[in-house]
Design a protein around this motif. Sequence first.
Motif, PDB file in Angstrom:
ATOM      1  N   VAL A 161       0.952  -1.239  -0.140  1.00 40.45           N
ATOM      2  CA  VAL A 161      -0.020   0.147  -0.023  1.00 40.45           C
ATOM      3  C   VAL A 161       0.794   1.260  -0.072  1.00 40.45           C
ATOM      4  N   PRO A 162       1.249   1.759  -1.035  1.00 42.17           N
ATOM      5  CA  PRO A 162       2.309   3.026  -1.182  1.00 42.17           C
ATOM      6  C   PRO A 162       1.275   4.021  -0.506  1.00 42.17           C
ATOM      7  N   ASN A 163       2.376   4.948  -0.198  1.00 44.78           N
ATOM      8  CA  ASN A 163       1.804   6.558   0.230  1.00 44.78           C
ATOM      9  C   ASN A 163       1.657   7.282  -1.064  1.00 44.78           C
ATOM     10  N   ASP A 164       0.997   8.262  -0.858  1.00 46.23           N
ATOM     11  CA  ASP A 164       0.654   9.179  -2.137  1.00 46.23           C
ATOM     12  C   ASP A 164       1.957   9.804  -2.851  1.00 46.23           C
ATOM     13  N   GLY A 165       2.253   9.724  -3.967  1.00 52.41           N
ATOM     14  CA  GLY A 165       3.554   9.959  -4.611  1.00 52.41           C
ATOM     15  C   GLY A 165       4.427   8.721  -4.723  1.00 52.41           C
ATOM     16  N   TYR A 166       4.014   7.536  -4.220  1.00 53.08           N
ATOM     17  CA  TYR A 166       4.809   6.617  -4.322  1.00 53.08           C
ATOM     18  C   TYR A 166       4.237   5.256  -5.282  1.00 53.08           C
ATOM     19  N   VAL A 167       4.975   4.353  -5.575  1.00 50.41           N
ATOM     20  CA  VAL A 167       4.692   3.086  -6.223  1.00 50.41           C
ATOM     21  C   VAL A 167       5.463   2.052  -5.500  1.00 50.41           C
ATOM     22  N   PHE A 168       4.929   0.805  -5.433  1.00 47.81           N
ATOM     23  CA  PHE A 168       5.478  -0.396  -4.955  1.00 47.81           C
ATOM     24  C   PHE A 168       6.530  -0.794  -6.125  1.00 47.81           C
ATOM     25  N   LYS A 169       7.658  -1.103  -5.203  1.00 44.98           N
ATOM     26  CA  LYS A 169       8.945  -1.496  -6.192  1.00 44.98           C
ATOM     27  C   LYS A 169       9.254  -2.900  -5.887  1.00 44.98           C
ATOM     28  N   GLU A 170       9.444  -3.537  -4.659  1.00 45.19           N
ATOM     29  CA  GLU A 170       9.701  -4.945  -4.552  1.00 45.19           C
ATOM     30  C   GLU A 170       9.624  -5.407  -3.054  1.00 45.19           C
ATOM     31  N   TRP A 171       9.678  -6.626  -2.930  1.00 47.67           N
ATOM     32  CA  TRP A 171       9.803  -7.276  -1.551  1.00 47.67           C
ATOM     33  C   TRP A 171      11.159  -7.509  -1.463  1.00 47.67           C
ATOM     34  N   ILE A 172      11.546  -7.279  -0.175  1.00 48.41           N
ATOM     35  CA  ILE A 172      13.009  -7.804   0.262  1.00 48.41           C
ATOM     36  C   ILE A 172      12.956  -8.538   1.443  1.00 48.41           C
ATOM     37  N   ILE A 173      13.427 -10.026   1.431  1.00 47.77           N
ATOM     38  CA  ILE A 173      13.562 -11.091   2.744  1.00 47.77           C
ATOM     39  C   ILE A 173      14.489 -10.470   3.546  1.00 47.77           C
ATOM     40  N   ILE A 174      14.079 -10.044   4.757  1.00 49.15           N
ATOM     41  CA  ILE A 174      15.116  -9.607   5.688  1.00 49.15           C
ATOM     42  C   ILE A 174      15.722 -10.800   6.260  1.00 49.15           C
ATOM     43  N   GLU A 175      14.798 -11.688   6.766  1.00 52.53           N
ATOM     44  CA  GLU A 175      15.194 -12.876   7.406  1.00 52.53           C
ATOM     45  C   GLU A 175      14.144 -13.892   7.359  1.00 52.53           C
ATOM     46  N   GLY A 176      14.705 -15.259   7.538  1.00 52.82           N
ATOM     47  CA  GLY A 176      13.655 -16.351   7.314  1.00 52.82           C
ATOM     48  C   GLY A 176      13.830 -17.184   6.074  1.00 52.82           C
ATOM     49  N   ASP A 177      13.045 -18.173   5.829  1.00 55.24           N
ATOM     50  CA  ASP A 177      13.116 -19.217   4.951  1.00 55.24           C
ATOM     51  C   ASP A 177      11.653 -18.995   4.360  1.00 55.24           C
ATOM     52  N   VAL A 178      11.718 -18.212   3.435  1.00 53.85           N
ATOM     53  CA  VAL A 178      10.569 -18.027   2.161  1.00 53.85           C
ATOM     54  C   VAL A 178      10.744 -17.795   0.950  1.00 53.85           C
ATOM     55  N   SER A 179       9.838 -17.937   0.161  1.00 55.21           N
ATOM     56  CA  SER A 179      10.074 -17.579  -1.262  1.00 55.21           C
ATOM     57  C   SER A 179       8.774 -16.691  -1.619  1.00 55.21           C
TER      58      SER A 179
END
Length: 166
Positions: A86-104
């Motif tokens: 959910v981007p703030n006004d004036g922004y668009v979503f770019k990407e997801w970054i996995i900070i930690e954990g075992d996910v895809s």
Amino acid sequence: MIDALEGTKVTLTKTPNQNCQFVKWEVISGNIEIENDQFIMGNEPVVIKAIFKPIIELTLTNDGNGNATSNLSQGIEGDVLVLTPVPNDGYVFKEWIIIEGDVSISNNNVTLGLKNATIKAVFEKIYTITVNKLTQTIGDNNTSQTLIYGESLYLDISKAKGTVTY
């Protein structure tokens, strides 16, 4: 261990440890079918195993330029959770970054692994340029685009090649 006569309806009880979830019953031996935690005792001994998996927690963070939600905050290995940026006004979503954990992650779906996970939503700024001429030249190939006076044009300057002139 319990004793049951042939033809008796047996009800199974599952009690997970803390932070675990019941997955399924596994028949080790005996010719039975388990349905709704019950089976009919046959004419031979039965060995049944309860399968549990640890509950995996999903934590979502963001870069301050938007927010992120998920349809669930926890699940078990193999569960697919749906992420919503959910981007703030004036922004668009770019990407997801996995900070930690075992996910895809594929598109906005995250598949849980065996460890708790933290995922960060990253957003990028939208830059709007108002063109005050009727034509503009974009990029190295000198393509022109006709605009109405005062119309706004979205340019992704992070991918721009060449120059933009007005």
